[in-house]
Design a protein around this motif. Structure first.
Motif, PDB file in Angstrom:
ATOM      1  N   LEU A 100      -8.187 -27.423 -16.173  1.00  0.00           N
ATOM      2  CA  LEU A 100      -7.925 -28.412 -16.488  1.00  0.00           C
ATOM      3  C   LEU A 100      -7.898 -29.143 -18.057  1.00  0.00           C
ATOM      4  CD1 LEU A 100      -9.970 -30.914 -13.802  1.00  0.00           C
ATOM      5  CD2 LEU A 100      -7.529 -30.519 -13.641  1.00  0.00           C
ATOM      6  N   TYR A 101      -6.646 -29.181 -18.347  1.00  0.00           N
ATOM      7  CA  TYR A 101      -6.305 -30.406 -19.735  1.00  0.00           C
ATOM      8  C   TYR A 101      -6.714 -31.389 -19.176  1.00  0.00           C
ATOM      9  CZ  TYR A 101      -3.037 -25.533 -19.383  1.00  0.00           C
ATOM     10  OH  TYR A 101      -3.014 -24.212 -19.012  1.00  0.00           O
ATOM     11  N   VAL A 102      -7.730 -31.658 -20.846  1.00  0.00           N
ATOM     12  CA  VAL A 102      -7.868 -32.924 -20.836  1.00  0.00           C
ATOM     13  C   VAL A 102      -8.096 -34.002 -21.896  1.00  0.00           C
ATOM     14  CG1 VAL A 102     -10.301 -34.099 -20.335  1.00  0.00           C
ATOM     15  CG2 VAL A 102     -10.166 -31.959 -19.216  1.00  0.00           C
ATOM     16  N   LYS A 103      -8.274 -35.224 -21.795  1.00  0.00           N
ATOM     17  CA  LYS A 103      -7.978 -36.178 -23.113  1.00  0.00           C
ATOM     18  C   LYS A 103      -8.489 -37.311 -22.829  1.00  0.00           C
ATOM     19  CE  LYS A 103      -3.213 -35.510 -25.279  1.00  0.00           C
ATOM     20  NZ  LYS A 103      -2.726 -36.615 -26.116  1.00  0.00           N
ATOM     21  N   GLY A 104      -9.699 -37.326 -22.905  1.00  0.00           N
ATOM     22  CA  GLY A 104     -10.635 -38.564 -22.976  1.00  0.00           C
ATOM     23  C   GLY A 104     -12.622 -37.972 -23.343  1.00  0.00           C
ATOM     24  N   ASN A 105     -13.277 -38.521 -22.005  1.00  0.00           N
ATOM     25  CA  ASN A 105     -14.692 -38.779 -21.793  1.00  0.00           C
ATOM     26  C   ASN A 105     -15.178 -37.935 -20.553  1.00  0.00           C
ATOM     27  OD1 ASN A 105     -17.136 -37.916 -21.313  1.00  0.00           O
ATOM     28  ND2 ASN A 105     -17.195 -41.075 -20.892  1.00  0.00           N
ATOM     29  N   VAL A 106     -14.517 -36.125 -20.804  1.00  0.00           N
ATOM     30  CA  VAL A 106     -15.180 -35.606 -19.331  1.00  0.00           C
ATOM     31  C   VAL A 106     -15.677 -35.652 -18.758  1.00  0.00           C
ATOM     32  CG1 VAL A 106     -16.024 -33.419 -20.684  1.00  0.00           C
ATOM     33  CG2 VAL A 106     -14.613 -32.915 -19.396  1.00  0.00           C
ATOM     34  N   SER A 107     -16.941 -36.384 -19.131  1.00  0.00           N
ATOM     35  CA  SER A 107     -17.497 -36.551 -18.664  1.00  0.00           C
ATOM     36  C   SER A 107     -17.797 -37.688 -17.027  1.00  0.00           C
ATOM     37  CB  SER A 107     -19.335 -36.679 -18.766  1.00  0.00           C
ATOM     38  OG  SER A 107     -19.330 -38.316 -19.821  1.00  0.00           O
ATOM     39  N   LEU A 108     -17.027 -37.991 -17.199  1.00  0.00           N
ATOM     40  CA  LEU A 108     -16.415 -38.915 -16.220  1.00  0.00           C
ATOM     41  C   LEU A 108     -16.204 -38.399 -15.054  1.00  0.00           C
ATOM     42  CD1 LEU A 108     -14.517 -42.024 -18.006  1.00  0.00           C
ATOM     43  CD2 LEU A 108     -16.380 -41.695 -17.020  1.00  0.00           C
ATOM     44  N   LEU A 109     -15.172 -36.691 -15.436  1.00  0.00           N
ATOM     45  CA  LEU A 109     -15.130 -36.211 -14.082  1.00  0.00           C
ATOM     46  C   LEU A 109     -16.152 -35.745 -12.900  1.00  0.00           C
ATOM     47  CD1 LEU A 109     -12.808 -33.908 -16.015  1.00  0.00           C
ATOM     48  CD2 LEU A 109     -12.359 -36.112 -14.232  1.00  0.00           C
ATOM     49  N   LYS A 166     -15.016 -46.408 -15.833  1.00  0.00           N
ATOM     50  CA  LYS A 166     -13.917 -46.589 -16.217  1.00  0.00           C
ATOM     51  C   LYS A 166     -12.771 -45.698 -15.367  1.00  0.00           C
ATOM     52  CE  LYS A 166     -15.234 -48.295 -19.675  1.00  0.00           C
ATOM     53  NZ  LYS A 166     -14.563 -49.775 -19.850  1.00  0.00           N
ATOM     54  N   THR A 167     -12.118 -44.515 -15.335  1.00  0.00           N
ATOM     55  CA  THR A 167     -10.715 -44.174 -14.321  1.00  0.00           C
ATOM     56  C   THR A 167     -10.050 -43.202 -14.756  1.00  0.00           C
ATOM     57  OG1 THR A 167      -8.955 -44.664 -12.993  1.00  0.00           O
ATOM     58  CG2 THR A 167      -9.391 -45.314 -15.796  1.00  0.00           C
ATOM     59  N   VAL A 168     -10.209 -42.593 -13.969  1.00  0.00           N
ATOM     60  CA  VAL A 168      -9.425 -40.939 -14.374  1.00  0.00           C
ATOM     61  C   VAL A 168      -8.040 -40.617 -13.576  1.00  0.00           C
ATOM     62  CG1 VAL A 168      -9.633 -38.644 -13.337  1.00  0.00           C
ATOM     63  CG2 VAL A 168     -11.913 -39.364 -13.127  1.00  0.00           C
ATOM     64  N   ALA A 169      -7.525 -40.710 -14.490  1.00  0.00           N
ATOM     65  CA  ALA A 169      -5.796 -40.443 -14.097  1.00  0.00           C
ATOM     66  C   ALA A 169      -5.322 -39.275 -13.735  1.00  0.00           C
ATOM     67  CB  ALA A 169      -4.808 -40.917 -15.262  1.00  0.00           C
ATOM     68  N   VAL A 170      -4.716 -38.409 -12.680  1.00  0.00           N
ATOM     69  CA  VAL A 170      -4.326 -37.282 -12.641  1.00  0.00           C
ATOM     70  C   VAL A 170      -2.714 -37.092 -12.957  1.00  0.00           C
ATOM     71  CG1 VAL A 170      -4.434 -35.638 -11.178  1.00  0.00           C
ATOM     72  CG2 VAL A 170      -6.170 -37.417 -11.210  1.00  0.00           C
ATOM     73  N   LEU A 171      -2.548 -36.796 -14.079  1.00  0.00           N
ATOM     74  CA  LEU A 171      -0.805 -36.483 -14.103  1.00  0.00           C
ATOM     75  C   LEU A 171       0.241 -35.747 -13.115  1.00  0.00           C
ATOM     76  CD1 LEU A 171      -0.570 -36.395 -18.371  1.00  0.00           C
ATOM     77  CD2 LEU A 171      -1.322 -38.900 -16.162  1.00  0.00           C
ATOM     78  N   ARG A 188      -2.729 -44.421 -23.096  1.00  0.00           N
ATOM     79  CA  ARG A 188      -4.004 -44.604 -24.232  1.00  0.00           C
ATOM     80  C   ARG A 188      -5.309 -45.793 -24.123  1.00  0.00           C
ATOM     81  NH1 ARG A 188      -0.760 -41.011 -26.309  1.00  0.00           N
ATOM     82  NH2 ARG A 188       1.214 -41.362 -27.144  1.00  0.00           N
ATOM     83  N   ASN A 189      -4.871 -46.160 -23.571  1.00  0.00           N
ATOM     84  CA  ASN A 189      -5.727 -47.100 -22.839  1.00  0.00           C
ATOM     85  C   ASN A 189      -7.519 -46.040 -22.372  1.00  0.00           C
ATOM     86  OD1 ASN A 189      -5.513 -49.787 -24.350  1.00  0.00           O
ATOM     87  ND2 ASN A 189      -5.419 -50.841 -22.226  1.00  0.00           N
ATOM     88  N   ILE A 190      -6.191 -45.408 -21.264  1.00  0.00           N
ATOM     89  CA  ILE A 190      -7.370 -44.534 -20.331  1.00  0.00           C
ATOM     90  C   ILE A 190      -8.077 -43.371 -21.521  1.00  0.00           C
ATOM     91  CG2 ILE A 190      -7.235 -43.109 -18.651  1.00  0.00           C
ATOM     92  CD1 ILE A 190      -5.505 -45.082 -16.909  1.00  0.00           C
ATOM     93  N   GLU A 191      -6.498 -43.105 -22.631  1.00  0.00           N
ATOM     94  CA  GLU A 191      -7.251 -41.534 -22.956  1.00  0.00           C
ATOM     95  C   GLU A 191      -9.115 -42.269 -23.989  1.00  0.00           C
ATOM     96  OE1 GLU A 191      -5.461 -39.097 -26.760  1.00  0.00           O
ATOM     97  OE2 GLU A 191      -4.247 -40.851 -25.721  1.00  0.00           O
TER      98      GLU A 191
END
Length: 363
Positions: A100-109, A166-171, A188-191
């Motif tokens: 998984l390639y990740v931007k943002g708060n990885v702990s949310l996963l 918050k939220t997780v965006a899966v591209l 950008r906001n999600i990042e």
């Protein structure tokens, strides 16, 4: 070199897909040997000749280090199936992403996550439900997983950002691509406040099959998936299929019986999805996971505001159906300038929303 980096390196090789990596890891229990073997030796284990030749020619520690540096420069985190931080719930699915390639708060996963999907062309009703329910679930302690697509996905992300979880965006494309482009600000906001993930390396060109494939990740990360408006041919129903296959809960929000955008949802209900008409009906299935504070937080409004008498008068004239400024002017005693000022104040307080054509609805 750690096996997680070797797995990452294999994933970065062009043409090496999920099944090929599985085959390589099963044929070569110690993947370090791939740095030394000839193409013929690799192919002798049943690996396709073109892949064996590519590994022999390109797969080196230097190749892996250069790739790692590329992602580091772009502030992209790498999470492999061998990492402790890899989402445990995602490991349960039939084909968990190797990387998984990740931007943002990885702990949310690894938090409590619920999926929310639906049509790219929602009605006002669908938009309102998606945003409000996502906000309520986020306040209650559930992160919202969706696909950053137009329509319901976008509204689900926007609502979830209003809560604590918050939220997780899966591209369905590489992590450094924004699709659709209109969601650049939301990206950008999600990042910054949530997390964005992709299983596709930088440089991967977009292909039609990539977006349906990412839906297995949305379902796999989620305890359950809620469908808010979907036609019978909606791509969001692919997520439901994955959810059913992985024994995840499926919730369906009914709509008008003559609405094409809800025809797929109504079919889901006939097929056994759980009908939900209130957000707390979803929470009920997971209430054992929540603290008393989280249960109370769900019932709190996203934002509180006080209204003047004039603002209250205008709000009472609005509903979920658009009303034009001309109709409001005719139905009130305000001058145009005064009415415009009241409407602007209500929009800023997020009590109402302005739509194209100078029409307004309740927020």
């Amino acid at each position: 070199m750690d096996n997680r980096f070797i797995l990452f390196g294999l994933h970065e090789l062009e043409g090496v897909g999920w099944k090929t990596i599985l085959q390589l890891l099963s044929r070569f229990p110690d993947p370090h040997v791939l740095f030394e073997l000839s193409a013929a030796a690799i192919a002798s284990k049943g690996i396709r000749t073109s892949i064996a030749e590519q590994i022999a020619a390109r797969f080196t520690p230097t190749f892996i280090e250069q790739k790692l540096e590329l992602y580091k420069k772009q502030a992209i985190q790498i999470l492999t199936l061998l990492d402790e931080d890899y989402p445990s719930i995602l490991k349960e699915i039939a084909q968990p992403p190797w990387v998984l390639y990740v931007k943002g708060n990885v702990s949310l996963l690894n938090g409590r996550l619920l999926g929310m999907v639906g049509t790219r062309t929602p009605t006002l009703y669908g938009k309102k439900i998606a945003e409000e329910w996502a906000a309520a679930l986020s306040r209650a302690g559930f992160g919202i997983v969706s696909g950053l697509a137009r329509g319901i996905d976008s509204k689900a992300h926007i609502g979830a950002l209003q809560g604590k979880s918050k939220t997780v965006a899966v591209l369905g494309c590489a992590i450094n691509q924004i699709y659709p482009r209109e969601n650049a600000l939301l990206y950008r906001n999600i990042e910054q406040e949530g997390v964005i993930i992709s299983e596709y390396p930088i440089g991967t060109g977009m292909r039609p099959g990539m977006f349906p494939q990412r839906n297995r990740i949305i379902a796999g990360l989620s305890l359950g998936v809620t469908v808010v408006e979907a036609a019978e041919d909606s791509g969001s129903l692919i997520t439901v299929e994955f959810a059913v296959d992985e024994s995840r809960d499926v919730f369906a929000v009914p709509g008008p019986i003559d609405s094409n955008q809800s025809s797929g949802v109504h079919k889901l209900l006939k097929d056994g999805a759980k009908l939900v008409t209130r957000v707390d009906e979803i929470v009920e299935d997971y209430k054992h996971m929540l603290s008393a504070e989280e249960k109370g937080a769900m019932k709190k409004p996203v934002q509180t505001f006080s209204l003047t008498d004039e603002e209250g008068e205008i709000v009472r004239k609005l509903s979920n159906e658009p009303v034009s400024i001309d109709a409001l002017l005719e139905d009130s005693q305000f001058t145009f300038g005064h009415l415009h000022a009241v409407l602007l104040s209500l929009v800023m307080k997020k009590a109402i929303k302005q739509l194209p054509g100078s029409t307004y609805i309740l927020a």
